[in-house]
Design a protein around this motif. Structure first.
Motif, PDB file in Angstrom:
ATOM      1  N   ALA A  49     -83.010  -0.058  -2.954  1.00  0.00           N
ATOM      2  CA  ALA A  49     -83.976  -0.553  -2.665  1.00  0.00           C
ATOM      3  C   ALA A  49     -85.404  -0.094  -2.244  1.00  0.00           C
ATOM      4  N   GLU A  50     -85.163   0.445  -1.798  1.00  0.00           N
ATOM      5  CA  GLU A  50     -86.877   1.352  -1.786  1.00  0.00           C
ATOM      6  C   GLU A  50     -87.185   1.451  -2.988  1.00  0.00           C
ATOM      7  N   ALA A  51     -86.483   2.240  -3.793  1.00  0.00           N
ATOM      8  CA  ALA A  51     -86.836   2.169  -5.760  1.00  0.00           C
ATOM      9  C   ALA A  51     -87.560   0.743  -6.290  1.00  0.00           C
ATOM     10  N   GLU A  52     -86.414  -0.315  -6.035  1.00  0.00           N
ATOM     11  CA  GLU A  52     -87.215  -1.523  -6.685  1.00  0.00           C
ATOM     12  C   GLU A  52     -87.981  -1.912  -5.608  1.00  0.00           C
ATOM     13  N   ALA A  53     -88.096  -1.706  -5.102  1.00  0.00           N
ATOM     14  CA  ALA A  53     -89.650  -2.086  -4.709  1.00  0.00           C
ATOM     15  C   ALA A  53     -90.683  -1.595  -4.592  1.00  0.00           C
ATOM     16  N   LYS A  54     -90.405  -0.446  -4.979  1.00  0.00           N
ATOM     17  CA  LYS A  54     -91.972   0.262  -5.111  1.00  0.00           C
ATOM     18  C   LYS A  54     -92.766  -0.312  -6.535  1.00  0.00           C
ATOM     19  N   PRO A  55     -93.681  -0.666  -5.732  1.00  0.00           N
ATOM     20  CA  PRO A  55     -95.343  -1.264  -6.458  1.00  0.00           C
ATOM     21  C   PRO A  55     -95.543  -1.175  -7.916  1.00  0.00           C
ATOM     22  N   VAL A  56     -95.891  -1.712  -8.724  1.00  0.00           N
ATOM     23  CA  VAL A  56     -96.084  -1.534 -10.076  1.00  0.00           C
ATOM     24  C   VAL A  56     -97.640  -0.985  -9.972  1.00  0.00           C
ATOM     25  N   ASN A  57     -97.703   0.384 -10.394  1.00  0.00           N
ATOM     26  CA  ASN A  57     -99.245   0.923 -10.864  1.00  0.00           C
ATOM     27  C   ASN A  57     -99.655   0.068 -11.155  1.00  0.00           C
ATOM     28  N   VAL A  58    -101.061  -0.224 -11.366  1.00  0.00           N
ATOM     29  CA  VAL A  58    -101.965  -0.494 -11.934  1.00  0.00           C
ATOM     30  C   VAL A  58    -102.335  -0.972 -13.078  1.00  0.00           C
ATOM     31  N   LEU A  59    -102.189   1.251 -13.404  1.00  0.00           N
ATOM     32  CA  LEU A  59    -102.545   1.468 -15.226  1.00  0.00           C
ATOM     33  C   LEU A  59    -101.853   1.228 -16.091  1.00  0.00           C
ATOM     34  N   ASP A  60    -100.278   1.100 -14.990  1.00  0.00           N
ATOM     35  CA  ASP A  60     -99.181   0.635 -15.998  1.00  0.00           C
ATOM     36  C   ASP A  60     -99.158  -0.664 -16.754  1.00  0.00           C
ATOM     37  N   ALA A  61     -99.677  -1.569 -15.567  1.00  0.00           N
ATOM     38  CA  ALA A  61     -99.734  -2.702 -16.326  1.00  0.00           C
ATOM     39  C   ALA A  61    -100.979  -3.312 -17.344  1.00  0.00           C
ATOM     40  N   ILE A  62    -101.821  -2.042 -17.406  1.00  0.00           N
ATOM     41  CA  ILE A  62    -103.143  -2.985 -18.223  1.00  0.00           C
ATOM     42  C   ILE A  62    -102.994  -2.776 -19.797  1.00  0.00           C
ATOM     43  N   ASP A  63    -102.581  -3.443 -20.583  1.00  0.00           N
ATOM     44  CA  ASP A  63    -102.793  -3.820 -21.786  1.00  0.00           C
ATOM     45  C   ASP A  63    -103.801  -3.578 -22.377  1.00  0.00           C
ATOM     46  N   TYR A  64    -103.765  -1.816 -23.021  1.00  0.00           N
ATOM     47  CA  TYR A  64    -105.065  -0.886 -23.667  1.00  0.00           C
ATOM     48  C   TYR A  64    -105.720  -1.723 -24.537  1.00  0.00           C
ATOM     49  N   SER A  65    -105.166  -1.867 -25.586  1.00  0.00           N
ATOM     50  CA  SER A  65    -105.383  -3.068 -26.709  1.00  0.00           C
ATOM     51  C   SER A  65    -106.396  -3.732 -26.385  1.00  0.00           C
ATOM     52  N   LYS A  66    -106.510  -4.674 -25.594  1.00  0.00           N
ATOM     53  CA  LYS A  66    -107.600  -5.339 -25.115  1.00  0.00           C
ATOM     54  C   LYS A  66    -108.659  -4.922 -24.701  1.00  0.00           C
ATOM     55  N   VAL A  67    -109.117  -3.663 -24.058  1.00  0.00           N
ATOM     56  CA  VAL A  67    -109.596  -2.778 -23.446  1.00  0.00           C
ATOM     57  C   VAL A  67    -111.116  -2.656 -24.719  1.00  0.00           C
ATOM     58  N   VAL A  68    -112.034  -3.658 -24.622  1.00  0.00           N
ATOM     59  CA  VAL A  68    -113.474  -3.495 -25.592  1.00  0.00           C
ATOM     60  C   VAL A  68    -114.281  -4.202 -25.119  1.00  0.00           C
ATOM     61  N   TRP A  69    -115.360  -3.598 -25.458  1.00  0.00           N
ATOM     62  CA  TRP A  69    -116.514  -3.172 -25.193  1.00  0.00           C
ATOM     63  C   TRP A  69    -117.545  -3.850 -26.152  1.00  0.00           C
ATOM     64  N   PRO A  70    -118.494  -5.178 -26.130  1.00  0.00           N
ATOM     65  CA  PRO A  70    -119.263  -6.206 -25.029  1.00  0.00           C
ATOM     66  C   PRO A  70    -117.239  -6.468 -25.140  1.00  0.00           C
ATOM     67  N   SER A  71    -117.153  -7.920 -23.377  1.00  0.00           N
ATOM     68  CA  SER A  71    -116.988  -8.485 -23.848  1.00  0.00           C
ATOM     69  C   SER A  71    -116.274  -9.310 -24.540  1.00  0.00           C
ATOM     70  N   PRO A  72    -115.244  -9.837 -25.266  1.00  0.00           N
ATOM     71  CA  PRO A  72    -115.363 -12.111 -25.975  1.00  0.00           C
ATOM     72  C   PRO A  72    -116.605 -12.786 -24.992  1.00  0.00           C
ATOM     73  N   PRO A  73    -116.765 -13.422 -25.922  1.00  0.00           N
ATOM     74  CA  PRO A  73    -116.596 -13.786 -27.944  1.00  0.00           C
ATOM     75  C   PRO A  73    -117.825 -12.858 -28.874  1.00  0.00           C
ATOM     76  N   ALA A  74    -117.989 -12.028 -27.950  1.00  0.00           N
ATOM     77  CA  ALA A  74    -119.203 -11.175 -28.977  1.00  0.00           C
ATOM     78  C   ALA A  74    -118.100 -10.206 -29.734  1.00  0.00           C
ATOM     79  N   PRO A  75    -118.886  -9.702 -30.594  1.00  0.00           N
ATOM     80  CA  PRO A  75    -118.243  -8.950 -31.721  1.00  0.00           C
ATOM     81  C   PRO A  75    -117.928  -7.525 -30.729  1.00  0.00           C
ATOM     82  N   THR A  76    -116.480  -7.517 -31.116  1.00  0.00           N
ATOM     83  CA  THR A  76    -116.170  -6.158 -31.157  1.00  0.00           C
ATOM     84  C   THR A  76    -117.134  -5.067 -31.658  1.00  0.00           C
ATOM     85  N   ARG A  77    -117.324  -4.250 -30.461  1.00  0.00           N
ATOM     86  CA  ARG A  77    -118.502  -2.988 -31.124  1.00  0.00           C
ATOM     87  C   ARG A  77    -117.300  -1.273 -30.894  1.00  0.00           C
ATOM     88  N   ILE A  78    -116.666  -1.493 -29.463  1.00  0.00           N
ATOM     89  CA  ILE A  78    -115.980  -0.321 -28.472  1.00  0.00           C
ATOM     90  C   ILE A  78    -115.116  -0.876 -28.383  1.00  0.00           C
TER      91      ILE A  78
END
Length: 432
Positions: A49-78
């Motif tokens: 039960a404890e294993a099932e209730a273990k909180p999810v790491n926020v780093l595992d929930a990030i969609d790294y493919s969408k980490v860009v600069w500057p933020s949309p709607p500006a064109p992506t530069r990095i």
């Protein structure tokens, strides 16, 4: 029944009762001493039960493919791609060591497993370079090694102290167009040169005291070396390893502020015209020189706001001529025009993608990948730079998509109007 017989049966009954009582007491004592069997099932369920209730790491929930600069709607530069760190090995706790019976049975010993352990981890990465195959080289003075990462698979090999060479405190790296590797060593006051097989091919010691960041002009065959201790940039012949000239004045103890002078220059970079860019760290500015060593311009002022510099170190120039500067105190990477006008910036203090801790090195390769090195967590981050042409293509694509949506939005309205015209309705008209 005779009296003797009754007495005998009574004694036997008493003995049986005593034996039963003793067995019951012994069982109770054993249960008290070892309660695990009673609640083993409960513990197992609880653990599940404890294993099932273990909180999810926020780093595992990030969609790294969408980490860009500057933020949309500006064109992506990095765009964030990946990171390299070589996590340190943590031994398993409570694991039984191999016994002589295991060894006799052919079981794998701890010594046999030792080669599988990642015995080295990035500690204080600084200088970086990329070879013709796209492999990333990272200098780490504390580890005393150069890490070589395959950026696709993250496989790693090393050039180690005491194996391929002797290192003191390595800082800067540079690779020429024939994959010769130059390594600056501030403790041993020299620059080692390795061939493409990673064998020592030569060294530079003339005029060097505290060699730091380096860059190679492949066209003019110059090796530029920042020497913070001397407040100078040294220029060597990259082929015969002889000193050509020095830029700046030494012996002033980091006090010079005039144009063309330095106070702790730490890193260097070249643009497409082979002009030299130097981070003048204590003066919180960038100075620019031509290939002959003549001063062109300087820009940058001390401060903690975007567009200001405070202890800049790493520096790189992208394919479009934009100048990128790593600011150590602010943990920020800023992009400037060649005249020092701020275009964009990214980063703050932290450990998430695009955040930095003790930011030091900065490097951009021919494939438009940008690398940053951090000395506190021992991490190198990899980003993708989108060129001016790619940014313009993004804008045109979005404009075309917008026009298409507008056109699609007008078609249904036109069709409805046509259907509502007299004689065109598919529904019988109701009497008024």
């Amino acid at each position: 029944m005779p009296t003797a017989t009754r007495n005998t049966q009574s004694r036997m009954t008493m003995r049986a009762l005593r034996s039963s009582a003793l067995l019951a007491i012994a069982g109770l004592v054993l249960m008290l001493m070892n309660p695990a069997p009673l609640d083993a099932g409960d513990k197992k369920k609880k653990g599940t039960a404890e294993a099932e209730a273990k909180p999810v790491n926020v780093l595992d929930a990030i969609d790294y493919s969408k980490v860009v600069w500057p933020s949309p709607p500006a064109p992506t530069r990095i765009k964030y791609l990946n990171y390299f760190c070589c996590d340190k090995y943590v031994a398993e706790t409570g694991k039984k060591k191999s016994s002589w019976m295991d060894r006799m049975a052919g079981a794998e010993s701890a010594e046999q497993k030792r080669e599988e352990k990642p015995l080295f981890a990035l500690w204080t990465p600084y200088g970086m370079a990329v070879d013709s195959k796209g492999n990333l080289y990272v200098a780490d003075g504390k580890v005393g090694a150069i890490f070589i990462f395959n950026t696709e698979t993250k496989d790693v090999s090393m050039i180690k102290h005491g194996v391929q060479a002797r290192f003191g405190d390595i800082i800067g790296l540079a690779i020429d167009d024939s994959d010769r590797l130059f390594v600056s060593d501030t403790k041993l006051h020299r620059i080692l040169v390795f061939n493409k097989e990673h064998k020592v091919d030569g060294q530079i010691g003339q005029g060097v005291i505290d060699p730091g960041g380096m860059v190679i002009d492949n066209e003019n065959r110059f090796l530029y070396v920042a020497d913070p201790a001397q407040d100078q940039v040294l220029v060597f012949d990259a082929d015969n390893l002889t000193l050509i000239r020095k830029i700046g004045t030494s012996g002033k103890q980091h006090t010079l502020t005039e144009s063309g002078q330095f106070a702790m220059p730490t890193n260097v970079a070249l643009d497409g015209d082979n002009n030299l860019y130097v981070t003048d760290t204590f003066n919180s500015r960038v100075e620019v020189f031509d290939a002959d060593g003549n001063f062109i311009r300087a820009w940058g002022k001390a401060g903690d706001q975007p567009g200001k510099l405070f202890r800049p170190k790493g520096i790189a120039v992208d394919v479009d001529g934009h100048v990128w500067v790593a600011d150590t105190q602010q943990d920020r990477v800023q992009c400037f025009t060649q005249d020092g006008q701020l275009l964009m910036w990214l980063g703050t203090h932290g450990g998430l993608p695009g955040e930095f801790q003790a930011l030091a090195g900065l490097y951009i390769d021919r494939n438009n990948r940008m690398f940053t090195s951090e000395q506190y967590p021992g991490r190198v981050q990899m980003f993708r730079y989108f060129t001016d042409d790619e940014a313009r293509a993004q804008i045109k694509q979005r404009q075309a998509e917008t026009e298409k949506k507008k056109a699609q939005g007008t078609k249904p309205a036109a069709a409805d109007a046509a259907n509502a015209a007299p004689g065109k309705s598919s529904t019988a008209a109701k009497p008024q």
